[in-house]
Design a protein around this motif. Sequence first.
Motif, PDB file in Angstrom:
ATOM      1  N   ILE A  90      20.087  12.133  53.675  1.00 39.81           N
ATOM      2  CA  ILE A  90      20.324  13.409  54.363  1.00 39.81           C
ATOM      3  C   ILE A  90      19.242  13.650  55.403  1.00 39.81           C
ATOM      4  O   ILE A  90      19.523  14.059  56.531  1.00 39.81           O
ATOM      5  N   VAL A  91      17.996  13.380  55.040  1.00 36.75           N
ATOM      6  CA  VAL A  91      16.891  13.588  55.978  1.00 36.75           C
ATOM      7  C   VAL A  91      17.081  12.726  57.215  1.00 36.75           C
ATOM      8  O   VAL A  91      16.977  13.209  58.358  1.00 36.75           O
ATOM      9  N   GLU A  97      15.193  19.100  56.305  1.00 36.62           N
ATOM     10  CA  GLU A  97      14.515  18.976  55.025  1.00 36.62           C
ATOM     11  C   GLU A  97      15.496  19.125  53.870  1.00 36.62           C
ATOM     12  O   GLU A  97      16.565  19.735  54.000  1.00 36.62           O
ATOM     13  N   VAL A  98      15.119  18.534  52.733  1.00 39.24           N
ATOM     14  CA  VAL A  98      15.914  18.618  51.513  1.00 39.24           C
ATOM     15  C   VAL A  98      14.981  19.073  50.396  1.00 39.24           C
ATOM     16  O   VAL A  98      13.951  18.459  50.141  1.00 39.24           O
ATOM     17  N   ARG A  99      15.334  20.180  49.725  1.00 38.25           N
ATOM     18  CA  ARG A  99      14.468  20.730  48.669  1.00 38.25           C
ATOM     19  C   ARG A  99      15.279  20.953  47.399  1.00 38.25           C
ATOM     20  O   ARG A  99      16.363  21.542  47.445  1.00 38.25           O
ATOM     21  N   TYR A 100      14.761  20.456  46.273  1.00 32.56           N
ATOM     22  CA  TYR A 100      15.424  20.650  44.996  1.00 32.56           C
ATOM     23  C   TYR A 100      14.404  20.891  43.900  1.00 32.56           C
ATOM     24  O   TYR A 100      13.405  20.168  43.799  1.00 32.56           O
ATOM     25  N   ARG A 101      14.660  21.927  43.087  1.00 29.09           N
ATOM     26  CA  ARG A 101      14.018  22.014  41.781  1.00 29.09           C
ATOM     27  C   ARG A 101      14.797  21.067  40.867  1.00 29.09           C
ATOM     28  O   ARG A 101      16.037  21.028  40.900  1.00 29.09           O
ATOM     29  N   LEU A 102      14.089  20.297  40.038  1.00 31.84           N
ATOM     30  CA  LEU A 102      14.783  19.262  39.284  1.00 31.84           C
ATOM     31  C   LEU A 102      15.567  19.791  38.085  1.00 31.84           C
ATOM     32  O   LEU A 102      16.272  19.023  37.420  1.00 31.84           O
ATOM     33  N   ASP A 103      15.472  21.104  37.804  1.00 29.46           N
ATOM     34  CA  ASP A 103      16.349  21.691  36.786  1.00 29.46           C
ATOM     35  C   ASP A 103      17.655  22.193  37.403  1.00 29.46           C
ATOM     36  O   ASP A 103      18.505  22.746  36.708  1.00 29.46           O
TER      37      ASP A 103
END
Length: 394
Positions: A90-91, A97-103
């Motif tokens: 995606i980047v 930018e790509v942002r994820y909390r892993l939960d």
Amino acid sequence: MNAQELKQISDWLIDGARSAASPPQMVAEFCESLVGAGLPLWRVGLFVRTLHPDLLGINFIWRPGAEVVAGSADHSFADSPEFKNSPLAIVFGEAREVRYRLDDPETKRFPFFDDMRAEGVTDYIALPLLTTAGYTHASSWSTKHGNGFSDEQLNALRSLMPPLTRLVEITNLRRTAALLLDTYVGNRAGERILAGQIRRGHADTMEAAIWLSDLRGFTALSDRLPSETVVDILNQYFDCQVHSIRTHGGEVLKFMGDGLLAVFPVTQRDGSVQQVCSRALEAARESRASVDAMHYQVGEALEHFRFGVALHVGKVLYGNIGGGNRLDFTCIGPAVNLAARLEKIAGRLHRTIVASEGFAGICAGGWSDLGEFPIAGFSKAERVYGLADEVPAS
């Protein structure tokens, strides 16, 4: 991270990260300074696209307390499931930018995050590095901190991307120039060009073993096979020689249709003239075996190939030759001309490897005297030698 610490890190990047002697060291010092300023980093990746015929890009992976791991990927990686199903796709594809909390359940669609969760990672962000030329590189940042990254920490990272990008861009351009010069003109010639030897007529005299080879029957081959097939055959044929030449200290200077010109310089770092000539002969023997083993399926027919190589040793003029603003870094001189004439004699004698009297005298043993031959453009006939273990082809 306070503003003063952030500015110091930014200034260090803008100043060229001068305390770091190499890209891996730059990545290590950069990440360690961020950790020292309070950023709870667990894993950092830097992914840089390259302009190279074999490589798509290079990467550097940092973890606390470990050496930076450098790696590379070939062009096929862009079509692999590993890349297509990763946040970096995606980047690179959308330059965002790509942002994820892993939960977040959404992360289940990225197999990469399964490994990160197993390591205890809680938060991840990938940031694009947007170059002045319009290319996109990428960086990724992860933490095991229970609360993940704070907004302040993420903004600090974002603010460092422009100076990091400029540094990566400059370093990558310098590396790309060296790689392309190595690919298209050879390592030694590339070193000289980058060192400033770029003026027309700027040349040096050096002693070298000279290699000149060509593929037997190439004209007839080109006439009866599709051009795409001929190109594929040529690439495979040159593969049979280039690896051996470079492994034994030689440098390929020029491809001329099916012809190949290479030199094995005789310098202090390369050893004595006898050692250099012995390595050139060993490269020729290896190439002979590789070409003998080469075959190509064309329809129902299986093509086999033969080539010839002439070996000589002498003084060559090595440098910039050309017209206007189009130059070629190559070697010329009577020694090169003699090697070219010897290669034609090898064809007439149905021999694979022939050598001049000078080369055979230095690299003694295992030669048969094939006789004395008049050489076009030379006042004296030249005695030509072939390998004793070689049976002339019919």
